[in-house]
Motif scaffolding. Structure first.
Motif, PDB file in Angstrom:
ATOM      1  N   PRO A 226       0.830  -1.211   0.000  1.00  0.00           N
ATOM      2  CA  PRO A 226       0.000   0.000   0.000  1.00  0.00           C
ATOM      3  C   PRO A 226       0.861   1.257   0.000  1.00  0.00           C
ATOM      4  O   PRO A 226       1.953   1.289   0.578  1.00  0.00           O
ATOM      5  CB  PRO A 226      -0.799  -0.119   1.305  1.00  0.00           C
ATOM      6  CG  PRO A 226      -0.729  -1.560   1.679  1.00  0.00           C
ATOM      7  CD  PRO A 226       0.577  -2.069   1.159  1.00  0.00           C
ATOM      8  N   ALA A 227       0.381   2.290  -0.658  1.00  0.00           N
ATOM      9  CA  ALA A 227       1.125   3.557  -0.712  1.00  0.00           C
ATOM     10  C   ALA A 227       1.233   4.152   0.686  1.00  0.00           C
ATOM     11  O   ALA A 227       0.264   4.189   1.445  1.00  0.00           O
ATOM     12  CB  ALA A 227       0.412   4.533  -1.655  1.00  0.00           C
ATOM     13  N   GLY A 228       2.436   4.610   1.022  1.00  0.00           N
ATOM     14  CA  GLY A 228       2.645   5.297   2.289  1.00  0.00           C
ATOM     15  C   GLY A 228       2.581   4.409   3.512  1.00  0.00           C
ATOM     16  O   GLY A 228       2.420   4.909   4.637  1.00  0.00           O
ATOM     17  N   VAL A 229       2.710   3.101   3.345  1.00  0.00           N
ATOM     18  CA  VAL A 229       2.632   2.210   4.504  1.00  0.00           C
ATOM     19  C   VAL A 229       3.792   2.471   5.455  1.00  0.00           C
ATOM     20  O   VAL A 229       4.939   2.651   5.033  1.00  0.00           O
ATOM     21  CB  VAL A 229       2.613   0.736   4.051  1.00  0.00           C
ATOM     22  CG1 VAL A 229       3.903   0.358   3.345  1.00  0.00           C
ATOM     23  CG2 VAL A 229       2.371  -0.188   5.230  1.00  0.00           C
ATOM     24  N   ASP A 230       3.493   2.521   6.756  1.00  0.00           N
ATOM     25  CA  ASP A 230       4.499   2.769   7.792  1.00  0.00           C
ATOM     26  C   ASP A 230       4.549   1.537   8.694  1.00  0.00           C
ATOM     27  O   ASP A 230       3.692   1.366   9.563  1.00  0.00           O
ATOM     28  CB  ASP A 230       4.135   4.012   8.600  1.00  0.00           C
ATOM     29  CG  ASP A 230       5.198   4.373   9.630  1.00  0.00           C
ATOM     30  OD1 ASP A 230       5.981   3.490  10.013  1.00  0.00           O
ATOM     31  OD2 ASP A 230       5.236   5.536  10.056  1.00  0.00           O
TER      32      ASP A 230
END
Length: 336
Positions: free
Chosen positions: A220-224
């Motif tokens: 997923p985009a921007g997963v932290d």
């Protein structure tokens, strides 16, 4: 390491970069006089390092053509331990001078490692996130498992492994891994289960026989990954679901209820940068946490020294009232 020894090694580093270095240049870089540079060069010769003296106007010192330091003979486990120690110290807030020294030391070690091992260790370091240190007993993962998972994270490859739950039940899991996280002395891998896509986090000391699988996935985009692990702790299923309203800033609440314990959300006014009004409960922070016991929470809430309200459970209100009563009686008690 004594300063003269460190400077001798620094001289070797400078000469390793290639070309001829003048005595004046080396003296300036090492912070010593030219006579000392010559003495350091003699030390290297005593160690069988082929330092050549170049005469003339642009003379100085150089290494004999073709000379390179041999590869550093470290096992995978040894190299991983050294580099992770250096990197973790830098990321967890060592003083600036110590952090800089750790960074240069890591670079030196990497430069003399065999290329295969260097690439694998770089993969671990590039995929690793660290949270604030905690008090848990360290639980070291198997290095083969760690290297395999790091490679899967970097290249977005599915990975299969055997996982042993706390109760001893072993299962084989397939995961799309998003990242590796070290939290409170323990290692975790977080990602999405296959099939189904359920978000899951696994402790690496309970993982064995990891292997990458064919194919790839898009995270997923921007997963932290670190945030995912901490949020997972805060929302885990326990006996009690606690919901609070607190008048204060997120930073103030986090001093007693960190991200691994509680989920804190701001009302719309706070998101817009407006200060919290203690007289307007609609602007208070919304705090949720899941706990197995309630007895420790009244003391934590009192230590926050902020206005708060307990939405649920009712048992917590009773415990807070009981603590307040004890404090009130103690304040009125005659000290004799």
């Amino acid at each position: 390491m004594s300063r003269p020894t460190a400077r001798v090694l620094t001289l070797l580093e400078l000469l390793q970069s290639g070309g001829t270095r003048t005595v004046a240049e080396l003296a300036d870089r090492l912070g010593v006089d030219e006579r000392t540079v010559r003495r350091y060069a003699d030390h290297l010769l005593d160690l069988d390092v082929p330092v050549e003296s170049v005469r003339g106007r642009y003379g100085g010192y150089r290494l004999a053509p073709g000379y390179r330091l041999p590869p550093l003979m470290l096992s995978d486990d040894e190299a991983l331990a050294v580099l992770l120690g250096l990197v973790a110290g830098r990321r967890l807030g060592l003083a600036t001078e110590a952090a800089t020294a750790g960074e240069t030391a890591a670079a030196k070690i990497r430069r003399v490692l065999p290329a295969r091992l260097r690439a694998r260790l770089d993969t671990v370091l590039d995929t690793l996130a660290l949270t604030a240190p905690g008090g848990a007993e360290p639980a070291a993962p198997d290095s083969a498992v760690l290297l395999t998972l790091a490679d899967a994270v970097r290249h977005h490859r599915p990975v299969a492994f055997r996982h042993t739950a706390a109760g001893g039940r072993a299962t084989v899991r397939t995961l799309h891994p998003y990242g590796l996280v070290v939290h409170s002395g323990r290692w975790y891998v977080t990602g999405a289960l296959v099939p189904g896509g359920e978000d899951r986090t696994f402790r690496l000391d309970r993982v064995a026989e990891a292997r990458t699988l064919p194919g790839s996935f898009s995270p997923p985009a921007g997963v932290d990954p670190a945030e995912r692990v901490l949020t997972g702790f805060a929302t885990a299923r326990y006996r009690y679901e606690v919901v609070l309203r607190i008048a204060g800033s997120v930073e103030e609440v986090r001093t007693r209820l960190p991200a691994s314990v509680a989920v804190v959300t701001k009302p719309p006014a706070a998101r817009d940068g407006e200060p919290t009004d203690p007289d307007d409960p609609a602007g208070w922070l919304h705090v949720e946490l899941h706990v197995e016991r309630l007895d420790w929470l009244p003391g934590v809430l009192a230590a926050l020294d902020l206005p708060f309200a307990v939405e649920r459970p009712a048992e917590l209100r009773d415990l807070v009232a009981a603590l307040a009563g004890r404090l009130h009686r103690s304040a009125l008690r005659d000290p004799w």
